[in-house]
Design an enzyme around this catalytic site. Structure first.
Site, PDB file in Angstrom:
ATOM      1  N   HIS A   1       5.241   5.644  -6.852  1.00  0.00           N
ATOM      2  CA  HIS A   1       6.734   5.413  -6.946  1.00  0.00           C
ATOM      3  C   HIS A   1       7.275   5.554  -8.434  1.00  0.00           C
ATOM      4  CE1 HIS A   1       7.589   3.492  -3.086  1.00  0.00           C
ATOM      5  NE2 HIS A   1       6.444   2.672  -3.181  1.00  0.00           N
TER       6      HIS A   1
ATOM      7  N   GLU B   1       9.182   6.099   0.543  1.00  0.00           N
ATOM      8  CA  GLU B   1       7.794   5.375   0.797  1.00  0.00           C
ATOM      9  C   GLU B   1       6.805   6.400   1.284  1.00  0.00           C
ATOM     10  OE1 GLU B   1       6.323   2.551   1.526  1.00  0.00           O
ATOM     11  OE2 GLU B   1       7.795   1.787  -0.336  1.00  0.00           O
TER      12      GLU B   1
ATOM     13  N   HIS C   1       9.764   1.299   5.268  1.00  0.00           N
ATOM     14  CA  HIS C   1       8.391   1.352   5.514  1.00  0.00           C
ATOM     15  C   HIS C   1       7.984   2.221   6.829  1.00  0.00           C
ATOM     16  CE1 HIS C   1       8.565  -1.663   2.366  1.00  0.00           C
ATOM     17  NE2 HIS C   1       7.264  -1.068   1.912  1.00  0.00           N
TER      18      HIS C   1
ATOM     19  N   HIS D   1      -0.463   4.775  -4.052  1.00  0.00           N
ATOM     20  CA  HIS D   1       0.680   4.778  -3.468  1.00  0.00           C
ATOM     21  C   HIS D   1       1.742   3.896  -4.470  1.00  0.00           C
ATOM     22  CE1 HIS D   1       3.791   3.574  -0.185  1.00  0.00           C
ATOM     23  NE2 HIS D   1       4.215   2.747  -1.230  1.00  0.00           N
ATOM     24  N   GLU D   2       1.457   2.961  -5.051  1.00  0.00           N
ATOM     25  CA  GLU D   2       2.487   2.239  -5.837  1.00  0.00           C
ATOM     26  C   GLU D   2       2.719   3.085  -7.074  1.00  0.00           C
ATOM     27  OE1 GLU D   2       4.073  -0.114  -4.933  1.00  0.00           O
ATOM     28  OE2 GLU D   2       3.010  -0.981  -3.212  1.00  0.00           O
TER      29      GLU D   2
END
Length: 544
Positions: A362, A382, A446, A358-359
């Site tokens: 980004h 997100e 989120h 996920h991170e």
């Protein structure tokens, strides 16, 4: 820019843009052609050389220039060139655009983040840079002690303000002269804050304040807290092994020893056997992080032929053991690194695999669509990270962490064994939106991400009840109509092409629908079952 994993919500992502061009009826284009780092550099250089002619072809004014950011080339020779824009030498925030060209270089269509002409009324600021910097600092300081919601800890300090730079603001409203100032500080939970504040150069009005911190050769073996027993590619120096992977862009993992700054200390080991699976062993979280970075690299390379986060063959690095009792994780564009806290009592590291995917996704969003981290585009940002983080988990297919459509299910941030998010029915977390409404853009990013997460689940798996890898799902639709999925692999190809070829910084949910339909038309044909499934899945979440 940094992205963090929000407690009680989940990690981060960017926004998709509108604008649409359809492939010929029933005719699908071939998939994008992978470009090695050298070829990509040459394509970018060519796009830069062609930029003046392209600007003229688009009818841009003589004071506007294009700066090439990315190029995607299809197997039929069509190119999709992503440009940033300047006006009279000033960066245009919200001025990004994507030019779609045929194999001869002729412009076929263009997708713009800003629809208005870039023509600010004046280029003479009434405020000085120092005054603008002071306005920005004051605006951020005014928020100290106040949290927008439970998922954004209050700012506790402002530690540094950078020099204000003149820009043209075009992301919202009428384009105008403005200043952009970076204001850095710290939040109550130990997360660094890095806010880019845009102020009107005439009145000092704050136009935007975006938080940049968004919350994840030798054959070694590792035993991680979450990944279990896994192989690791490490580096042997002749006397010791380093947790560094030359086969994946040189990415490596360091320990911060509970500090909140610095580049940390590279992990080394004598026998190339890392960690013991317990949080009390400092190497175990490092194993999770290093494996997570490798799995994310491999997923993007083998699924989309993407060569690293920036598609330039350069690996990011990971930092573990950040701060004390820090219950979060975040990606930072500024250090090109991934950072993990150790959680409550320093015994619950945030190094789960889908957090990593996920991170670091980004970073992919930042280097492609650049979705603004607010409003509907922020929810799409997100969701993009949730989608690809989930895909990394399925791709790795670990016995210790099977793929699922749950976000952060192993780190137990809620304290009751529940995940942070549910993609089949996002509202199960009590806060996320299942479907689009006119108020979605006002939610925390989120939670507004729930609309796109729900869309992706429906497109992949369809509506109704089913069990996948032992997890039971039951996904509803807005109208109650049945949606048939096309499978996760095809759904991922649609989302990635939409992100990299059609979405811009200001894409909203309507724009995301257009972008994914264009992507489906390119890949499978505009009369295909896949194209119809994309439309049906968006209708299933009330985006029509």
């Amino acid at each position: 820019m940094k992205r963090k994993l929000a407690v009680g919500a989940v990690l981060s992502a960017s926004a998709l843009l509108a604008g649409a061009i359809q492939a010929g009826a029933g005719m699908a284009q071939a998939a994008p052609v992978p470009a090695p780092a050298q070829e990509r550099a040459a394509l970018l250089a060519q796009a830069g050389t062609e930029a003046p002619a392209t600007a003229r072809a688009l009818g841009l004014g003589g004071t506007e220039k294009l700066v090439a950011k990315d190029v995607v080339t299809d197997s039929n020779g069509n190119r999709h060139v992503r440009y940033e824009r300047t006006y009279n030498g000033l960066p245009v925030l919200g001025g990004d655009l994507i030019v779609h060209q045929d194999s001869r270089g002729s412009v076929k269509s263009v997708d713009k983040a800003a629809k208005a002409d870039i023509a600010p009324a004046s280029l003479a600021p009434k405020l000085s840079a120092d005054q603008a910097s002071a306005k920005a600092t004051g605006a951020v300081k005014a928020t100290i002690g106040n949290a927008k919601d439970a998922d954004e800890p209050a700012l506790t300090s402002v530690d540094r303000t950078g020099a204000a730079r003149l820009v043209v603001w075009a992301a919202t409203g009428t384009p105008r002269l403005a200043y952009e100032t970076l204001v850095e500080g710290m939040r109550a939970d130990g997360t660094p804050s890095s806010q880019r504040v845009v102020t009107d150069a005439t009145s000092g009005e704050v136009l935007s304040a975006h938080e940049g911190v968004q919350t994840a050769n030798a054959a070694g073996t590792g035993n991680g807290v979450f990944v279990g027993s896994v192989p690791l590619t490490t580096n042997f120096t002749g006397s010791t092994y380093e947790l560094k992977d030359a086969t994946r862009g040189g990415q490596y993992t360091v320990g911060l020893a509970n500090k909140t700054g610095g580049n940390g200390t590279l992990y080394t080991d004598a026998d190339n056997a890392w960690g013991n699976g317990t949080a009390s062993n400092g190497q175990s979280a490092a194993v999770d992080a290093q494996y997570g970075a490798a799995a994310t690299w491999d997923f993007y390379k083998n699924t989309f032929s993407r060569n690293g986060i920036r598609n330039d063959g350069v690996g990011a690095f990971s930092r573990v053991h950040y701060g004390r009792n820090y219950v979060n994780a975040f990606w930072s564009d500024s250090c090109f690194c991934m950072t993990y806290g150790d959680g409550a009592s320093n015994t619950h590291p945030l190094t789960e695999l889908d957090v990593s995917g996920h991170e670091m996704s980004h970073g992919v969003t930042a280097n492609t669509a650049g979705l603004n981290y607010s409003g509907e585009s922020g929810g799409l940002n997100e969701a993009t990270s949730d989608i690809f983080g989930t895909a990394v988990e399925f791709y790795a297919n670990l016995a210790a962490d099977k793929g699922d459509y749950l976000i952060g299910e192993l780190i137990d941030l809620n304290g009751n064994g529940t995940p942070l998010r549910y993609m089949d029915k996002p509202s199960k977390d009590g806060k996320s939106a299942d479907n689009w409404s006119s108020t979605v853009g006002s939610l925390n990013v989120h939670y507004s991400s729930g609309v796109a997460n729900h869309f992706f689940y429906l497109l992949s798996e369809g509506s109704g009840a089913k069990t996948i890898n032992g997890v039971a799902y039951n996904s509803p639709t807005y109208t109650g109509a049945t949606v048939t999925g096309i499978g996760r692999d095809k759904a991922l190809q649609v989302w990635y092409r939409a992100l990299t070829v059609y979405m811009t910084s200001t894409t909203n949910y309507q724009g995301a629908r257009v972008a994914t339909l264009k992507a489906a038309g390119d890949l499978y044909g505009s009369t295909s079952a896949e194209y119809q499934a994309v439309a049906a899945a968006w209708s299933g979440v009330n985006v029509n």
